[in-house]
Design a protein around this motif. Structure first.
Motif, PDB file in Angstrom:
ATOM      1  N   VAL A 172       0.884  -5.794   4.613  1.00  0.00           N
ATOM      2  CA  VAL A 172       0.142  -5.125   3.719  1.00  0.00           C
ATOM      3  C   VAL A 172       0.353  -3.431   2.839  1.00  0.00           C
ATOM      4  N   ALA A 173       0.300  -2.619   2.409  1.00  0.00           N
ATOM      5  CA  ALA A 173       0.602  -2.216   1.873  1.00  0.00           C
ATOM      6  C   ALA A 173      -0.754  -0.800   1.752  1.00  0.00           C
ATOM      7  N   VAL A 174      -1.253   0.086   1.057  1.00  0.00           N
ATOM      8  CA  VAL A 174      -2.064   1.541   1.378  1.00  0.00           C
ATOM      9  C   VAL A 174      -2.110   2.022   0.347  1.00  0.00           C
ATOM     10  N   ARG A 175      -3.162   2.210  -0.561  1.00  0.00           N
ATOM     11  CA  ARG A 175      -2.910   3.379  -2.423  1.00  0.00           C
ATOM     12  C   ARG A 175      -3.888   3.451  -1.382  1.00  0.00           C
ATOM     13  N   GLU A 202      -9.945  12.045   1.689  1.00  0.00           N
ATOM     14  CA  GLU A 202      -9.184  10.796   0.731  1.00  0.00           C
ATOM     15  C   GLU A 202      -9.755   9.473   1.033  1.00  0.00           C
ATOM     16  N   GLY A 203      -9.698   8.211   0.354  1.00  0.00           N
ATOM     17  CA  GLY A 203     -10.310   7.144  -0.160  1.00  0.00           C
ATOM     18  C   GLY A 203      -8.583   6.825  -0.037  1.00  0.00           C
ATOM     19  N   PHE A 204      -9.029   5.288   0.249  1.00  0.00           N
ATOM     20  CA  PHE A 204      -7.822   4.567   0.374  1.00  0.00           C
ATOM     21  C   PHE A 204      -8.300   3.075   0.518  1.00  0.00           C
ATOM     22  N   VAL A 205      -7.499   2.326   0.028  1.00  0.00           N
ATOM     23  CA  VAL A 205      -7.602   0.482  -0.309  1.00  0.00           C
ATOM     24  C   VAL A 205      -6.094   0.126   0.670  1.00  0.00           C
ATOM     25  N   ILE A 206      -6.255  -0.845   2.160  1.00  0.00           N
ATOM     26  CA  ILE A 206      -5.163  -1.800   2.120  1.00  0.00           C
ATOM     27  C   ILE A 206      -4.963  -2.747   1.783  1.00  0.00           C
TER      28      ILE A 206
END
Length: 187
Positions: free
Chosen positions: A13-16, A64-68
């Motif tokens: 996975v990656a985070v953005r 801060e808001g992220f999705v995986i």
């Protein structure tokens, strides 16, 4: 999605950062996961207005808001936020996260949160993250323990969810503890 859009990369996975174009996918994930999440988050529908409010909050220096996302498909498998960021002598924030029914139990959230910790303790410059978890939420308690968090206390009537004040356990990790823990993440 271009590889440069991701803030951190792991094996699967990656985070953005979350973005406006994610609404349809996140809304669908929320609907399919409603029964699983209701116990912990209450009965909340993700409206366009609520999503836009979140995006506005994530533009502030205190959130801060992220999705995986999976590497192979780009599909979103988890949501993460860091709220109540305090700078100065504290350099801390409060971690929140969401798994989704279709991908739970596969380790994506664990891997993604390790990446978020690396980002928080690296580029964001934070020193400490706290997570507040309802005592009956055993999967979430196990998750933060795997990540090197330590239980620090118990907060009575901590958060108003679905019409009632709910108790939470307070867990936290520092950059140093996460770096020392083989279960944590190198800052």
């Amino acid at each position: 999605m271009a590889a440069t859009d991701y803030l951190e990369h792991g094996p699967r996975v990656a985070v953005r950062r979350v973005r406006r174009q994610d609404y349809a996918e996140l809304s669908a994930l929320r609907r399919e996961s409603a029964e699983m999440l209701r116990r912990w988050l209450g009965d909340r529908e993700m409206t366009v207005e609520a999503f836009e409010d979140s995006l506005e909050r994530f533009e502030q220096p205190t959130h801060e808001g992220f999705v995986i996302c999976r590497h192979d498909t780009g599909a979103i498998v988890g949501g993460v936020n860091i709220n109540n960021i305090v700078r100065g002598s504290l350099q801390c924030g409060t971690l929140g996260y969401t798994a989704y029914a279709s991908t739970t139990g596969r380790g994506y959230l664990t891997e993604g949160l390790r990446l978020v910790l690396r980002y928080a303790f690296g580029p964001l410059g934070l020193h400490r993250l706290e997570a507040n978890i309802q005592p009956e939420n055993t999967p979430s308690l196990r998750l933060v323990e795997r990540l090197g968090f330590r239980r620090e206390g118990y907060s009575v009537a901590f958060q108003f969810i679905d019409g009632e004040w709910r108790d939470h356990e307070r867990w936290a990790v520092t950059a140093e503890a996460a770096g020392r823990s083989s279960r944590g993440v190198e800052p």
